[in-house]
Every structure is written in C-alpha cells, then in structure tokens.
Write a protein that holds these residues in place. Structure first.
Motif, mmCIF file in Angstrom:
data_model
loop_
_atom_site.group_PDB
_atom_site.id
_atom_site.type_symbol
_atom_site.label_atom_id
_atom_site.label_comp_id
_atom_site.label_asym_id
_atom_site.label_seq_id
_atom_site.Cartn_x
_atom_site.Cartn_y
_atom_site.Cartn_z
ATOM 1 N N GLU A 132 0.810 -1.210 0.000
ATOM 2 C CA GLU A 132 0.000 0.000 0.000
ATOM 3 C C GLU A 132 0.852 1.271 0.000
ATOM 4 O O GLU A 132 0.500 2.265 -0.654
ATOM 5 C CB GLU A 132 -0.944 -0.005 1.199
ATOM 6 C CG GLU A 132 -2.023 -1.078 1.119
ATOM 7 C CD GLU A 132 -2.925 -1.096 2.338
ATOM 8 O OE1 GLU A 132 -2.642 -0.324 3.291
ATOM 9 O OE2 GLU A 132 -3.889 -1.865 2.347
ATOM 10 N N SER A 133 1.956 1.269 0.724
ATOM 11 C CA SER A 133 2.799 2.461 0.784
ATOM 12 C C SER A 133 3.440 2.759 -0.565
ATOM 13 O O SER A 133 3.477 3.916 -1.015
ATOM 14 C CB SER A 133 3.886 2.288 1.848
ATOM 15 O OG SER A 133 3.328 2.192 3.138
ATOM 16 N N TYR A 134 3.938 1.719 -1.240
ATOM 17 C CA TYR A 134 4.535 1.928 -2.559
ATOM 18 C C TYR A 134 3.478 2.358 -3.569
ATOM 19 O O TYR A 134 3.732 3.215 -4.428
ATOM 20 C CB TYR A 134 5.235 0.657 -3.031
ATOM 21 C CG TYR A 134 6.541 0.378 -2.318
ATOM 22 C CD1 TYR A 134 7.741 0.925 -2.776
ATOM 23 C CD2 TYR A 134 6.577 -0.423 -1.182
ATOM 24 C CE1 TYR A 134 8.940 0.685 -2.117
ATOM 25 C CE2 TYR A 134 7.772 -0.666 -0.516
ATOM 26 C CZ TYR A 134 8.947 -0.116 -0.986
ATOM 27 O OH TYR A 134 10.127 -0.357 -0.326
ATOM 28 N N GLN A 135 2.273 1.779 -3.481
ATOM 29 C CA GLN A 135 1.220 2.160 -4.412
ATOM 30 C C GLN A 135 0.802 3.611 -4.206
ATOM 31 O O GLN A 135 0.564 4.346 -5.163
ATOM 32 C CB GLN A 135 0.022 1.222 -4.250
ATOM 33 C CG GLN A 135 0.275 -0.177 -4.778
ATOM 34 C CD GLN A 135 -0.951 -1.058 -4.700
ATOM 35 O OE1 GLN A 135 -1.877 -0.790 -3.937
ATOM 36 N NE2 GLN A 135 -0.971 -2.121 -5.498
ATOM 37 N N TYR A 136 0.715 4.015 -2.945
ATOM 38 C CA TYR A 136 0.363 5.403 -2.640
ATOM 39 C C TYR A 136 1.416 6.366 -3.190
ATOM 40 O O TYR A 136 1.094 7.377 -3.823
ATOM 41 C CB TYR A 136 0.239 5.573 -1.127
ATOM 42 C CG TYR A 136 -0.112 6.975 -0.669
ATOM 43 C CD1 TYR A 136 -1.419 7.425 -0.685
ATOM 44 C CD2 TYR A 136 0.884 7.838 -0.208
ATOM 45 C CE1 TYR A 136 -1.744 8.710 -0.272
ATOM 46 C CE2 TYR A 136 0.572 9.125 0.209
ATOM 47 C CZ TYR A 136 -0.746 9.556 0.175
ATOM 48 O OH TYR A 136 -1.055 10.830 0.586
ATOM 49 N N ALA A 137 2.682 6.031 -2.961
ATOM 50 C CA ALA A 137 3.766 6.880 -3.450
ATOM 51 C C ALA A 137 3.796 6.924 -4.975
ATOM 52 O O ALA A 137 4.014 7.983 -5.577
ATOM 53 C CB ALA A 137 5.102 6.381 -2.909
ATOM 54 N N LYS A 138 3.559 5.774 -5.610
ATOM 55 C CA LYS A 138 3.544 5.722 -7.080
ATOM 56 C C LYS A 138 2.426 6.602 -7.637
ATOM 57 O O LYS A 138 2.608 7.307 -8.650
ATOM 58 C CB LYS A 138 3.359 4.275 -7.538
ATOM 59 C CG LYS A 138 3.291 4.082 -9.050
ATOM 60 C CD LYS A 138 4.624 4.351 -9.722
ATOM 61 C CE LYS A 138 4.674 3.783 -11.136
ATOM 62 N NZ LYS A 138 3.668 4.355 -12.054
ATOM 63 N N LYS A 139 1.275 6.580 -6.978
ATOM 64 C CA LYS A 139 0.168 7.427 -7.412
ATOM 65 C C LYS A 139 0.539 8.902 -7.296
ATOM 66 O O LYS A 139 0.250 9.699 -8.199
ATOM 67 C CB LYS A 139 -1.072 7.120 -6.570
ATOM 68 C CG LYS A 139 -2.313 7.897 -6.998
ATOM 69 C CD LYS A 139 -3.520 7.500 -6.148
ATOM 70 C CE LYS A 139 -4.765 8.276 -6.570
ATOM 71 N NZ LYS A 139 -5.947 7.890 -5.739
ATOM 72 N N MET A 140 1.197 9.282 -6.198
ATOM 73 C CA MET A 140 1.620 10.673 -6.023
ATOM 74 C C MET A 140 2.582 11.092 -7.124
ATOM 75 O O MET A 140 2.464 12.180 -7.697
ATOM 76 C CB MET A 140 2.288 10.851 -4.655
ATOM 77 C CG MET A 140 1.345 10.803 -3.480
ATOM 78 S SD MET A 140 2.207 11.194 -1.930
ATOM 79 C CE MET A 140 2.696 12.891 -2.227
ATOM 80 N N GLN A 143 0.814 11.591 -10.361
ATOM 81 C CA GLN A 143 0.009 12.820 -10.382
ATOM 82 C C GLN A 143 0.862 14.082 -10.445
ATOM 83 O O GLN A 143 0.322 15.184 -10.483
ATOM 84 C CB GLN A 143 -0.884 12.866 -9.143
ATOM 85 C CG GLN A 143 -1.975 11.803 -9.131
ATOM 86 C CD GLN A 143 -2.740 11.767 -7.826
ATOM 87 O OE1 GLN A 143 -2.272 12.267 -6.790
ATOM 88 N NE2 GLN A 143 -3.924 11.161 -7.851
ATOM 89 N N ILE A 261 9.847 6.097 1.330
ATOM 90 C CA ILE A 261 9.039 4.979 1.814
ATOM 91 C C ILE A 261 9.900 4.114 2.715
ATOM 92 O O ILE A 261 10.952 3.633 2.298
ATOM 93 C CB ILE A 261 8.518 4.123 0.651
ATOM 94 C CG1 ILE A 261 7.828 4.996 -0.399
ATOM 95 C CG2 ILE A 261 7.561 3.051 1.154
ATOM 96 C CD1 ILE A 261 7.689 4.326 -1.736
#
Length: 342
Positions: A132-140, A143, A261
């Motif tokens: 979840e942390s890597y996915q959140y960072a990748k989304k940021m 964007q 992360i």
C-alpha cells in the motif's frame, strides 16, 4: 455462481515457499493447495501444517500425477527456468518467484516458452508493487506531486541474524551475486517509479562486515550508481548486515519535492521506554514487512487466471531487472563502468 477453486501446488518450502503455501491455505479463498514438492525433511511439516497429503520430492512427478491448474515456484533461483518450462508445457499457469533465473540463456528459453503459451498466466513475484505504501507513493509521483524525478535511492539490507543462514546457502548454491539476490526489487521499483531505463552503471562492493563471504565469491555490501536514459540518477544499496533488523526503503527526489518509503524499519506504532532508552521495535525480515503484499499478489494471480488476463507485471519486467542486476555485478567484478543493454 461462485467460480470453482483453482487447484494449485507449491514447489519449494523454504522460508518464502512455506509462507506462500500458508497464505494459499489460510488467506486466499480462490486457491486450493492440493500438493507440494520440497526436500524430504520438509514433507512432514507440510502434512502437519498445510493439511495436504500429496507431497513429492520430484516436481515433474507431482505435475504429471496431480490434477492441477497452477503452480507456485519458490525453488532456488537457478531452477526457475526449467520448472517454469515444464509446468507451462503441462498446461499450467505459473507464479514464479523473482528473479527469473541466473543464466541468461536459460531465461531466454524460459521466456520463449512463456510467449508460446499466450493463454496461460505467467506472473513474477515483485510483491512490493502490491504494498500500500509503494502504491500510494507511485500514485503521487504519477500525479506530478513532486515534479520530474531527478534521483532515486533504493536500500535492501537483510538483518544480521540471517548471515549464518545465507552463508550456508551461498556455500551450496549460486545466489547470482549481491545485486541479483538483494536488489532485484529495488531495480524493479526504479524502473516502475521513473518510467525510464538505466543505460550505464558503476558499482562497488566489499566484505568489511563479513570477510568470511570472500572465500565463497560473495559480497556483504554492494552499491551501484545507475545513469537513466533521461539523465536522472539512481543508487542501489544491498547488504546483509543490519544489526537492528530488516531495512528496506525507497527515496524519490523530484524537482518540486521528495518522498521516502520506509525510512525507519518500524514494526508498529509502539514506543518502549525502559533501561535501554526509548526504543521502537523494528521489522526482522522481509516477510514481516511485506506480509499483506504477499497475500495481495497471490490474489492478483488467482484473479488473472479467473479473468484470463495477463498480469500488469510482465516477463519483460523480470528480464530487464535480471539484466540490470547482472550489469551491476559485472561492474563490481571488472571495476569498470558497464553499459546496460536491455
């Protein structure tokens, strides 16, 4: 109407293979573990803990004898190509732990067979993409939250407590070298976050903390500096000697901001105040840190089988990560800057 469970087997019951098997039994409802293949001394554990009666020491016999839909390959890396080829040719879907292999010619043959079975699912185990942390960072990053990427830094350092186990492993098998063994995930993340490919590498390694590895042809710590095809830079650090536990982190520096992360290997939100001072418990191994991600990647594998769709993590991702890791090792071995040919 519910889909019937996917009948699956696990090859290899080491630390990761046994964890995959337990996840299949206890946490992934769409999969049914019907057989395992492992070393003779692991079979009783499998029968006692996995509620599986079909146990083998020969993976070919298992595949030939059991009514399987899929297989998880968690054997030593050098065996991944031959096992994948046999399973695919037997009509099975394959989840294969990373790296794809060690020898590039064997991996090329493996990929040829994978491509010749386009209706079977082949998925490689880059589980950090499911965290979840890597996915959140990748989304940021996607964007544009931190602007264009300038620099990336990936750490992967095993706990000191695992040194004895690794030394025994290195004496018996080829790990592929410090970067293939320790940084394959970091290499994948550098490519995934940046959207660019490395073109050149300079790497160094030493055994200051573990001189006993020198006679085994292994390194304890390795550092690689990668030049990316757009001029950005990435640093990889792999090691086996973190006294506090398992240290894994990724830092991404952008033109307008940074993100990091896993800066601290914190197990939970507990702080202990005692005679040793103020202490935060740390993760002790990669399974503890990425526990949920391992479950999610197997669920994704099952969903891909059910939907008949190929995974977002491609065999090309695995091949490129392997080639980059081998180029890093070549740079260490030769003491020269190495061009990366993908």
């Amino acid at each position: 109407m519910n889909n019937p469970k996917i009948k699956i087997a696990v090859i290899g019951l080491g630390r990761l293979g046994s964890f995959h098997a337990q996840n299949i039994v206890n946490r992934v409802d769409s999969l049914e573990l019907v057989a395992v293949c492992a070393a003779e001394n692991q079979l009783q554990w499998a029968q006692d803990n996995l509620n599986v009666s079909a146990v083998y020491t020969d993976y070919k016999k298992m595949i030939d004898n059991e009514a399987l839909d899929a297989v998880v390959i968690a054997s030593p890396t050098a065996l991944h190509p031959e096992m994948t080829i046999y399973a695919l040719n037997a009509g099975l879907h394959v989840f294969c732990e990373k790296p794809l292999g060690i020898n590039l010619s064997s991996v090329d043959e493996m990929i040829s067979v994978i491509n010749s079975h386009p209706h079977q699912i082949f998925q490689s185990g880059f589980m950090r993409r499911f965290d979840e942390s890597y996915q959140y960072a990748k989304k940021m990053v996607g964007q544009g939250a931190i602007g264009d990427i300038i620099y990336l830094r990936g750490y992967g350092v095993d706990p000191l407590s695992g040194m004895e186990s690794f030394t025994k492993f290195a004496a018996a098998a080829d790990s592929g070298g410090i970067f293939l063994d320790m940084n394959i995930h970091d290499i994948d993340l550098v490519r995934w976050f940046s959207g660019h490919e490395p073109v050149r590498v300079w790497a160094l390694a030493n055994n200051i903390a573990a001189p006993e590895l020198k006679d085994l042809g292994e390194y304890e710590t390795g550092v690689a500096q990668l030049e990316m095809d757009n001029g950005s830079i990435a640093t990889l650090l792999g090691g086996r000697h973190a006294a506090h536990g398992y240290q894994v982190e990724l830092e991404v520096m952008g033109a307008n901001g940074w993100l990091r992360i896993g800066e601290h290997s914190e197990k939970n939100l507990v702080t202990i105040f005692n005679q040793e001072g103020i202490v935060r418990p740390a993760f002790q191994d990669f399974i503890e840190r990425f526990n949920h991600a391992f479950i999610l990647e197997l669920q994704d594998f099952a969903n891909n089988i059910i939907k008949g769709q190929q995974p977002s993590i491609t065999v090309e991702d695995g091949l490129k990560a392997l080639k980059i890791a081998k180029a890093c090792q070549e740079s260490v071995n030769t003491g020269k800057v190495v061009d990366i040919k993908l």
